[in-house]
Motif scaffolding. Structure first.
Motif, PDB file in Angstrom:
ATOM      1  N   ALA A 129      24.203  41.327  47.741  1.00 49.37           N
ATOM      2  CA  ALA A 129      25.604  41.567  47.365  1.00 49.37           C
ATOM      3  C   ALA A 129      26.040  42.982  47.728  1.00 49.37           C
ATOM      4  CB  ALA A 129      25.806  41.295  45.871  1.00 49.37           C
ATOM      5  N   GLY A 130      25.608  43.444  48.906  1.00 54.55           N
ATOM      6  CA  GLY A 130      26.024  44.749  49.403  1.00 54.55           C
ATOM      7  C   GLY A 130      25.294  45.945  48.818  1.00 54.55           C
ATOM      8  N   THR A 131      24.272  45.698  47.984  1.00 52.86           N
ATOM      9  CA  THR A 131      23.542  46.783  47.334  1.00 52.86           C
ATOM     10  C   THR A 131      22.052  46.673  47.645  1.00 52.86           C
ATOM     11  OG1 THR A 131      25.126  46.771  45.518  1.00 52.86           O
ATOM     12  CG2 THR A 131      23.025  47.840  45.087  1.00 52.86           C
ATOM     13  N   TRP A 132      21.416  47.811  47.940  1.00 52.45           N
ATOM     14  CA  TRP A 132      19.985  47.844  48.168  1.00 52.45           C
ATOM     15  C   TRP A 132      19.258  47.896  46.831  1.00 52.45           C
ATOM     16  CZ3 TRP A 132      17.966  46.667  52.672  1.00 52.45           C
ATOM     17  CH2 TRP A 132      18.718  46.887  53.832  1.00 52.45           C
ATOM     18  N   LYS A 133      18.268  47.024  46.668  1.00 57.19           N
ATOM     19  CA  LYS A 133      17.423  46.973  45.478  1.00 57.19           C
ATOM     20  C   LYS A 133      15.970  47.156  45.913  1.00 57.19           C
ATOM     21  CE  LYS A 133      20.318  45.793  42.134  1.00 57.19           C
ATOM     22  NZ  LYS A 133      20.430  46.547  40.903  1.00 57.19           N
ATOM     23  N   LEU A 134      15.222  47.935  45.129  1.00 55.08           N
ATOM     24  CA  LEU A 134      13.801  48.117  45.400  1.00 55.08           C
ATOM     25  C   LEU A 134      13.056  46.865  44.949  1.00 55.08           C
ATOM     26  CD1 LEU A 134      11.597  50.249  46.297  1.00 55.08           C
ATOM     27  CD2 LEU A 134      11.235  50.562  43.853  1.00 55.08           C
ATOM     28  N   GLY A 135      12.363  46.208  45.862  1.00 54.73           N
ATOM     29  CA  GLY A 135      11.625  44.990  45.553  1.00 54.73           C
ATOM     30  C   GLY A 135      10.146  45.213  45.371  1.00 54.73           C
ATOM     31  N   SER A 136       9.622  46.303  45.970  1.00 55.68           N
ATOM     32  CA  SER A 136       8.199  46.592  45.841  1.00 55.68           C
ATOM     33  C   SER A 136       7.960  48.069  46.118  1.00 55.68           C
ATOM     34  CB  SER A 136       7.395  45.744  46.835  1.00 55.68           C
ATOM     35  OG  SER A 136       6.023  46.046  46.742  1.00 55.68           O
ATOM     36  N   LEU A 137       7.039  48.628  45.342  1.00 62.22           N
ATOM     37  CA  LEU A 137       6.593  50.012  45.528  1.00 62.22           C
ATOM     38  C   LEU A 137       5.085  49.993  45.400  1.00 62.22           C
ATOM     39  CD1 LEU A 137       7.426  53.064  45.763  1.00 62.22           C
ATOM     40  CD2 LEU A 137       7.370  53.116  43.277  1.00 62.22           C
ATOM     41  N   SER A 138       4.387  50.318  46.495  1.00 62.66           N
ATOM     42  CA  SER A 138       2.926  50.264  46.512  1.00 62.66           C
ATOM     43  C   SER A 138       2.347  51.592  46.955  1.00 62.66           C
ATOM     44  CB  SER A 138       2.436  49.175  47.470  1.00 62.66           C
ATOM     45  OG  SER A 138       2.887  47.913  47.059  1.00 62.66           O
ATOM     46  N   PHE A 139       1.358  52.051  46.206  1.00 61.90           N
ATOM     47  CA  PHE A 139       0.666  53.303  46.509  1.00 61.90           C
ATOM     48  C   PHE A 139      -0.715  52.977  47.076  1.00 61.90           C
ATOM     49  CE2 PHE A 139       3.687  54.373  43.259  1.00 61.90           C
ATOM     50  CZ  PHE A 139       4.090  55.662  43.544  1.00 61.90           C
ATOM     51  N   THR A 140      -1.023  53.505  48.244  1.00 59.30           N
ATOM     52  CA  THR A 140      -2.357  53.406  48.824  1.00 59.30           C
ATOM     53  C   THR A 140      -2.896  54.824  48.942  1.00 59.30           C
ATOM     54  OG1 THR A 140      -1.721  51.463  50.098  1.00 59.30           O
ATOM     55  CG2 THR A 140      -3.717  52.628  50.789  1.00 59.30           C
ATOM     56  N   ARG A 141      -3.968  55.109  48.198  1.00 59.88           N
ATOM     57  CA  ARG A 141      -4.525  56.463  48.220  1.00 59.88           C
ATOM     58  C   ARG A 141      -5.218  56.694  49.556  1.00 59.88           C
ATOM     59  NH1 ARG A 141      -8.786  59.773  47.247  1.00 59.88           N
ATOM     60  NH2 ARG A 141      -8.346  61.666  46.059  1.00 59.88           N
ATOM     61  N   LEU A 142      -4.925  57.832  50.179  1.00 59.93           N
ATOM     62  CA  LEU A 142      -5.499  58.176  51.460  1.00 59.93           C
ATOM     63  C   LEU A 142      -6.806  58.938  51.239  1.00 59.93           C
ATOM     64  CD1 LEU A 142      -2.224  59.370  53.228  1.00 59.93           C
ATOM     65  CD2 LEU A 142      -3.388  57.163  53.480  1.00 59.93           C
ATOM     66  N   MET A 143      -7.740  58.711  52.107  1.00 54.75           N
ATOM     67  CA  MET A 143      -9.017  59.416  52.028  1.00 54.75           C
ATOM     68  C   MET A 143      -8.838  60.827  52.574  1.00 54.75           C
ATOM     69  SD  MET A 143     -10.988  57.163  50.704  1.00 54.75           S
ATOM     70  CE  MET A 143     -12.655  57.623  51.001  1.00 54.75           C
ATOM     71  N   THR A 144      -9.504  61.773  51.942  1.00 55.23           N
ATOM     72  CA  THR A 144      -9.527  63.143  52.447  1.00 55.23           C
ATOM     73  C   THR A 144     -10.927  63.450  52.929  1.00 55.23           C
ATOM     74  OG1 THR A 144     -10.027  64.032  50.246  1.00 55.23           O
ATOM     75  CG2 THR A 144      -7.683  63.836  50.847  1.00 55.23           C
ATOM     76  N   ARG A 145     -11.142  64.576  53.559  1.00 55.02           N
ATOM     77  CA  ARG A 145     -12.444  64.928  54.131  1.00 55.02           C
ATOM     78  C   ARG A 145     -13.562  64.926  53.091  1.00 55.02           C
ATOM     79  NH1 ARG A 145     -12.209  66.630  59.416  1.00 55.02           N
ATOM     80  NH2 ARG A 145     -10.153  67.281  60.110  1.00 55.02           N
ATOM     81  N   GLY A 146     -13.250  65.264  51.853  1.00 57.95           N
ATOM     82  CA  GLY A 146     -14.276  65.314  50.816  1.00 57.95           C
ATOM     83  C   GLY A 146     -14.597  63.976  50.182  1.00 57.95           C
ATOM     84  N   ASP A 147     -13.776  62.951  50.499  1.00 57.61           N
ATOM     85  CA  ASP A 147     -13.994  61.625  49.912  1.00 57.61           C
ATOM     86  C   ASP A 147     -15.086  60.874  50.673  1.00 57.61           C
ATOM     87  OD1 ASP A 147     -11.964  62.072  48.113  1.00 57.61           O
ATOM     88  OD2 ASP A 147     -10.438  61.088  49.329  1.00 57.61           O
ATOM     89  N   HIS A 148     -15.790  60.026  49.948  1.00 60.13           N
ATOM     90  CA  HIS A 148     -16.812  59.178  50.603  1.00 60.13           C
ATOM     91  C   HIS A 148     -16.596  57.745  50.237  1.00 60.13           C
ATOM     92  CE1 HIS A 148     -19.114  62.610  51.973  1.00 60.13           C
ATOM     93  NE2 HIS A 148     -18.955  63.141  50.769  1.00 60.13           N
TER      94      HIS A 148
END
Length: 148
Positions: A129-148
């Protein structure tokens, strides 16, 4: 020869111009995402309630849930999205759906503990109806050099 050079010049110019352009819709989604991060930081559940689709899904490191629980978590301080440092943004539009990817460093307070994590965040917006609605918000944690 002149025609070939002129044709290549026009092709190169048009390709550069098209890559440099961000559509108005893409800019609108990028701004909406920026606003959302600010509203989350401000714990402005009124504005977020208007933005979040009633059937939206939120995927975090600690689980997945719907709109009502996300708003209650923000309002109650279970997760306080203090600051999202956005490093990269891309948007793809498919019909009435926009998919935005953010690479961020998120400073948040979770259960009373302040943490900073690097994430790739996927935001899916649906135009209704002419309006943007958030349907999904997903967080993916990124690996850093210290992560294993």
């Amino acid at each position: 020869m002149k025609t070939t050079i002129l044709g290549l010049f026009i092709l190169f110019f048009c390709a550069q111009w098209s890559f440099a352009q961000t559509t108005e819709v893409e800019q609108e989604i990028i701004q909406l995402s920026k606003d959302k991060w600010q509203w989350m930081s401000d714990k402005d559940v009124g504005r977020l309630d208007e933005l979040f689709h009633e059937k939206a899904m939120f995927v975090h490191m600690g689980g997945a849930w719907g709109t009502e629980q996300e708003l209650n978590i923000i309002k109650g301080g279970g997760i306080w999205y203090k600051k999202a440092d956005v490093h990269e943004v891309s948007v793809k539009i498919i019909d009435n759906t926009a998919i935005l990817l953010n690479r961020i460093d998120l400073l948040a307070e979770v259960g009373g503990n302040e943490v900073t994590n690097p994430f790739e965040v996927t935001e899916v917006y649906i135009k209704q109806a002419g309006t943007w609605k958030l349907g999904s918000l997903s967080f993916t944690r990124l690996m850093t050099r210290g992560d294993h």
